[in-house]
Write a protein that holds these residues in place. Structure first.
Motif, mmCIF file in Angstrom:
data_model
loop_
_atom_site.group_PDB
_atom_site.id
_atom_site.type_symbol
_atom_site.label_atom_id
_atom_site.label_comp_id
_atom_site.label_asym_id
_atom_site.label_seq_id
_atom_site.Cartn_x
_atom_site.Cartn_y
_atom_site.Cartn_z
ATOM 1 N N GLU A 117 0.839 -1.190 0.000
ATOM 2 C CA GLU A 117 0.000 0.000 0.000
ATOM 3 C C GLU A 117 0.879 1.247 0.000
ATOM 4 O OE1 GLU A 117 -2.347 2.205 3.413
ATOM 5 O OE2 GLU A 117 -3.412 0.374 2.809
ATOM 6 N N LEU A 118 0.607 2.139 -0.931
ATOM 7 C CA LEU A 118 1.263 3.442 -0.981
ATOM 8 C C LEU A 118 0.229 4.513 -0.680
ATOM 9 C CD1 LEU A 118 3.228 3.249 -4.373
ATOM 10 C CD2 LEU A 118 4.100 2.737 -2.079
ATOM 11 N N SER A 119 0.628 5.503 0.113
ATOM 12 C CA SER A 119 -0.185 6.704 0.309
ATOM 13 C C SER A 119 0.708 7.894 0.029
ATOM 14 C CB SER A 119 -0.710 6.787 1.739
ATOM 15 O OG SER A 119 -1.638 5.765 1.988
ATOM 16 N N PHE A 120 0.202 8.851 -0.743
ATOM 17 C CA PHE A 120 1.014 10.007 -1.093
ATOM 18 C C PHE A 120 0.143 11.157 -1.554
ATOM 19 C CE2 PHE A 120 0.815 7.081 -4.672
ATOM 20 C CZ PHE A 120 0.353 7.877 -5.700
ATOM 21 N N THR A 121 0.768 12.326 -1.623
ATOM 22 C CA THR A 121 0.138 13.494 -2.225
ATOM 23 C C THR A 121 0.986 13.899 -3.426
ATOM 24 O OG1 THR A 121 1.331 15.043 -0.789
ATOM 25 C CG2 THR A 121 -0.861 14.325 -0.058
ATOM 26 N N MET A 122 0.342 14.600 -4.336
ATOM 27 C CA MET A 122 1.029 15.073 -5.540
ATOM 28 C C MET A 122 0.205 16.180 -6.174
ATOM 29 S SD MET A 122 0.258 12.005 -8.209
ATOM 30 C CE MET A 122 -1.402 11.384 -8.436
ATOM 31 N N ARG A 123 0.870 16.953 -7.002
ATOM 32 C CA ARG A 123 0.176 18.004 -7.738
ATOM 33 C C ARG A 123 0.493 17.822 -9.224
ATOM 34 N NH1 ARG A 123 -1.765 22.983 -6.008
ATOM 35 N NH2 ARG A 123 -0.543 22.833 -4.115
ATOM 36 N N PRO A 124 -0.281 16.951 -9.916
ATOM 37 C CA PRO A 124 -0.008 16.749 -11.337
ATOM 38 C C PRO A 124 -0.428 17.940 -12.192
ATOM 39 C CG PRO A 124 -1.898 15.455 -10.673
ATOM 40 C CD PRO A 124 -1.353 16.113 -9.431
ATOM 41 N N GLN A 125 -1.421 18.690 -11.727
ATOM 42 C CA GLN A 125 -1.854 19.911 -12.403
ATOM 43 C C GLN A 125 -2.077 20.971 -11.338
ATOM 44 O OE1 GLN A 125 -4.668 17.464 -13.884
ATOM 45 N NE2 GLN A 125 -3.380 16.747 -15.535
ATOM 46 N N GLY A 126 -3.232 21.586 -11.309
ATOM 47 C CA GLY A 126 -3.459 22.702 -10.395
ATOM 48 C C GLY A 126 -3.957 22.348 -9.010
ATOM 49 N N VAL A 127 -4.342 21.105 -8.772
ATOM 50 C CA VAL A 127 -4.931 20.716 -7.492
ATOM 51 C C VAL A 127 -4.045 19.679 -6.809
ATOM 52 C CG1 VAL A 127 -6.953 19.633 -6.413
ATOM 53 C CG2 VAL A 127 -7.264 21.144 -8.366
ATOM 54 N N MET A 128 -3.831 19.864 -5.509
ATOM 55 C CA MET A 128 -3.084 18.869 -4.737
ATOM 56 C C MET A 128 -3.996 17.668 -4.509
ATOM 57 S SD MET A 128 -0.181 18.102 -3.375
ATOM 58 C CE MET A 128 0.767 19.566 -3.020
ATOM 59 N N LEU A 129 -3.540 16.499 -4.961
ATOM 60 C CA LEU A 129 -4.295 15.257 -4.834
ATOM 61 C C LEU A 129 -3.692 14.378 -3.752
ATOM 62 C CD1 LEU A 129 -4.681 14.272 -8.599
ATOM 63 C CD2 LEU A 129 -6.290 15.542 -7.163
ATOM 64 N N GLN A 130 -4.517 13.543 -3.177
ATOM 65 C CA GLN A 130 -4.035 12.487 -2.294
ATOM 66 C C GLN A 130 -4.501 11.164 -2.882
ATOM 67 O OE1 GLN A 130 -4.417 13.130 1.882
ATOM 68 N NE2 GLN A 130 -4.003 11.003 2.397
ATOM 69 N N GLN A 131 -3.614 10.175 -2.843
ATOM 70 C CA GLN A 131 -3.939 8.848 -3.368
ATOM 71 C C GLN A 131 -3.528 7.774 -2.386
ATOM 72 O OE1 GLN A 131 -2.265 7.825 -7.186
ATOM 73 N NE2 GLN A 131 -3.877 8.893 -8.288
ATOM 74 N N LYS A 132 -4.294 6.712 -2.438
ATOM 75 C CA LYS A 132 -3.906 5.447 -1.817
ATOM 76 C C LYS A 132 -3.899 4.439 -2.945
ATOM 77 C CE LYS A 132 -5.545 3.829 2.132
ATOM 78 N NZ LYS A 132 -6.393 3.160 3.146
ATOM 79 N N GLN A 133 -2.794 3.693 -3.078
ATOM 80 C CA GLN A 133 -2.687 2.671 -4.107
ATOM 81 C C GLN A 133 -2.405 1.333 -3.446
ATOM 82 O OE1 GLN A 133 0.225 3.668 -7.106
ATOM 83 N NE2 GLN A 133 -0.918 5.451 -7.787
ATOM 84 N N LEU A 134 -3.116 0.313 -3.859
ATOM 85 C CA LEU A 134 -2.900 -1.057 -3.392
ATOM 86 C C LEU A 134 -2.475 -1.906 -4.577
ATOM 87 C CD1 LEU A 134 -6.041 -1.267 -1.190
ATOM 88 C CD2 LEU A 134 -3.745 -1.734 -0.356
#
Length: 145
Positions: free
Chosen positions: A87-104
């Motif tokens: 499981e990965l949890s992270f934040t990122m800003r691929p464009q104009g909005v800061m996103l949070q994701q959880k990936q399994l």
């Protein structure tokens, strides 16, 4: 040839073509959502000599090279529906909005090179409020036998 079944149609696919299906579900709009929360299911394939951890490392390296303001919150070994997962949890800003994701990342068949991925995404400011919904979705997993 194999057959690709879609809700409203089918397609004949040539032998040797790999199924890299992606399925995305999107939450209904709300005024507070800068980005519609979503769930993505996809699959990839281990390369020669890779195990699940090395696969995740490769995916993580690629992601970190593509997006701005990437911040890894956590990486952990876990179980998903009773099978080993990363499981990965992270934040990122691929464009104009800061996103949070959880990936399994997980394999339903350890004898197969196929790796399944479930990705939960929302604007960072909405992610916590969506945690119960995302948890309900993840807890609903069952395996086709």
């Amino acid at each position: 040839m194999s057959v690709c079944l879609i809700d409203n149609f089918t397609l004949a696919i040539p032998d040797g073509w790999a199924d890299r299906s992606m399925i995305t579900w999107v939450a209904p709009p709300k005024p507070s959502y800068k980005v519609l929360p979503n769930l993505l299911c996809s699959k990839g394939e281990l390369q020669n000599g890779e195990d699940l951890d090395k696969f995740v490392n490769r995916q993580l390296k690629e992601l970190m090279g593509r997006v701005k303001n990437f911040d890894l919150i956590s990486r952990q070994q876990t179980k998903f529906g009773g099978v080993p997962a990363v499981e990965l949890s992270f934040t990122m800003r691929p464009q104009g909005v800061m996103l949070q994701q959880k990936q399994l990342f997980f394999q339903t068949d350890l004898n197969s090179p196929i790796v399944q991925t479930v990705v939960l995404t929302a604007a960072r400011e909405n992610f916590e409020e969506l945690t119960p919904v995302f948890g309900e979705i993840l807890n609903s997993v069952s395996w086709k036998r």
